[in-house]
Write an enzyme that holds these catalytic residues in place. Structure first.
Site, PDB file in Angstrom:
ATOM      1  N   ALA A   1       0.821  -1.214   0.000  1.00  0.00           N
ATOM      2  CA  ALA A   1       0.000   0.000   0.000  1.00  0.00           C
ATOM      3  C   ALA A   1       0.851   1.257   0.000  1.00  0.00           C
ATOM      4  O   ALA A   1       0.426   2.299  -0.526  1.00  0.00           O
ATOM      5  CB  ALA A   1      -0.925   0.003   1.219  1.00  0.00           C
ATOM      6  N   ASP A   2       2.039   1.191   0.577  1.00  0.00           N
ATOM      7  CA  ASP A   2       2.882   2.394   0.667  1.00  0.00           C
ATOM      8  C   ASP A   2       3.369   2.877  -0.687  1.00  0.00           C
ATOM      9  O   ASP A   2       3.137   4.036  -1.051  1.00  0.00           O
ATOM     10  CB  ASP A   2       4.057   2.134   1.616  1.00  0.00           C
ATOM     11  N   PRO A   3       4.079   2.069  -1.469  1.00  0.00           N
ATOM     12  CA  PRO A   3       4.546   2.594  -2.756  1.00  0.00           C
ATOM     13  C   PRO A   3       3.405   2.906  -3.719  1.00  0.00           C
ATOM     14  O   PRO A   3       3.498   3.859  -4.497  1.00  0.00           O
ATOM     15  CB  PRO A   3       5.458   1.482  -3.294  1.00  0.00           C
TER      16      PRO A   3
ATOM     17  N   GLY B   1       2.248   6.323  -2.594  1.00  0.00           N
ATOM     18  CA  GLY B   1       3.236   7.354  -2.913  1.00  0.00           C
ATOM     19  C   GLY B   1       3.217   7.739  -4.371  1.00  0.00           C
ATOM     20  O   GLY B   1       3.295   8.926  -4.724  1.00  0.00           O
TER      21      GLY B   1
END
Length: 432
Positions: A348-350, A353
């Site tokens: 989910a983070d990249p 981003g």
């Protein structure tokens, strides 16, 4: 798959009100991209074979990067593949698949009486909450598993959320229509930095710093702002990965406990063309920082939360792995491979981003102030719209990945080592 990365990129640009042409191509088949990004190593059971993820996340990542490239200056040194960004931390750190354990081992899928949930114990203080949460003598994973088997998953998750634990129900995939919530401002951007936006990056860890680093590649002047008392926790992690996310940014560190430090923060925000933050709204309000006021003054405000900035979700704590489970990833793995598992590394983070950088730069290109809200969970749910393979199609993807003999995508090198904590504080504040 019914759509290509270029098709998805065009849709994103239309949603950004920047309908530009995107050339065809721009990414590999999801099965090949998942393997070439190094993500097979972090998908599957700990003692089993490397597996394909049923969700075509690499298509979504490649599309976001293609859309960003369509808006970028011609010489912007953007990464060659969006998919590359999904696996680079795992490759740098040598992470391995763990099945019901996340690649970094901080998050686990737990079986309750009637389903599964994810619990993330990335912070030591969360371990201290376990006995109170369960109302039992359980101070580790074995105790959590023992007690959870006796109770409904929804009850455990609801109580955990109330106590501030990073916890999420393993929900069925429900692809979201858009990766962000966009609220327009009262007028045009301030453009205090002229043609080069001045970006104040307040976000820690991964998603927000990745967005800031991509904006720096596009020519923005990005300043990473940290608390002297509690710097970005990623500084204590892999130095090479921290450099990838933060090299090329100037560094400011402030004492948010002091009136002087809070006043300096407000001056930085008042000058910013773009603000990126990853805090719950009430945390910034306690520092005297108001997103609506900044937007009214001509700023683009990018808010990244775990589960949303409105209503009860605004107070929820979360990280990339539990947010992906909330978006349906573990259940997609269960449908494809027979049991709920993690796939990738805090995916989910990249994904968030990438989409945050696209939304922010599109707003800058439009010259329009506004608030752009993204959550890790909703962005991951949106990425599932690229497609979920099951049955024979998933078996075909798995076979394609296993046959593929191409090298992994070449790793990126940082612009420069990240600046030391507060290295540019005096110089930056002198210009505000």
């Amino acid at each position: 798959m019914p759509l290509s990365p270029a098709d998805l990129a065009r849709r994103l640009l239309v949603d950004c009100d920047c309908p530009l042409p995107v050339p065809d191509g721009g990414g590999d088949h999801p099965a090949l991209a998942w393997r070439r990004a190094g993500l097979m190593a972090v998908t599957g059971r700990e003692d089993g074979p490397a597996l394909m993820c049923p969700a075509a996340f690499t298509l979504s990542a490649d599309a976001a990067l293609l859309a960003l490239a369509a808006l970028a200056p011609p010489d912007a040194p953007l990464p060659p593949h969006g998919a590359l960004l999904l696996g680079e931390r795992a490759r740098l750190m040598g992470l391995q698949r763990g099945g019901a354990m996340s690649a970094n081992r901080s998050c686990r899928l737990i079986a309750a009486a009637d389903g599964h949930f994810a619990l993330n114990l990335a912070r030591e203080e969360d371990r201290d909450l376990l006995p109170a949460w369960l109302e039992a003598d359980a101070d580790g994973w074995d105790g959590v598993a023992r007690e959870a088997r006796l109770r409904p998953a929804a009850d455990l998750v609801a109580r955990g959320i109330e106590m501030g634990l990073p916890i999420a129900l393993a929900a069925a995939p429900q692809p979201a229509p858009a990766p962000w919530l966009r609220r327009r401002g009262a007028g045009p951007i301030r453009a205090a930095g002229g043609n080069r936006p001045f970006v104040v990056d307040l976000a820690p860890l991964w998603a927000g710093p990745l967005a800031g680093s991509l904006l720096a590649m596009l020519g923005a002047d990005v300043v990473k702002v940290e608390s002297l008392a509690r710097p970005d926790g990623a500084r204590l992690g892999h130095a090479g990965f921290f450099d990838l996310l933060n090299g090329g940014k100037r560094g400011v560190a402030l004492d948010f406990r002091s009136g002087e430090g809070r006043a300096a923060l407000r001056r930085l925000v008042a000058r910013a063309d773009i603000v990126i933050e990853g805090s719950r709204p009430r945390a910034l309000a306690q520092l005297g920082v108001d997103a609506d006021e900044a937007v009214a003054n001509g700023a683009i405000w990018v808010s990244i939360t775990a589960y949303g900035r409105e209503g009860a979700a605004a107070d929820r704590v979360g990280f990339g792995d539990d947010a992906a489970v909330a978006a349906g990833l573990a259940q997609a793995m269960a449908a494809g491979w027979g049991e709920p598992m993690f796939a990738g590394d805090a995916i989910a983070d990249p994904l968030t981003g990438l989409h945050a950088a696209l939304a922010a730069w599109a707003a800058w290109c439009r010259g329009e102030a506004g608030l752009i809200a993204l959550s890790l969970a909703e962005t991951t749910a949106h990425a599932m719209r690229a497609g979920i393979a099951q049955g024979d199609l998933l078996a075909e993807w798995q076979a394609m990945a296993e046959r593929d003999g191409a090298p992994l995508y070449p790793p990126r090198a940082p612009f420069a080592p990240a600046r030391a904590l507060g290295a540019d504080t005096a110089a930056v504040l002198a210009s505000c």
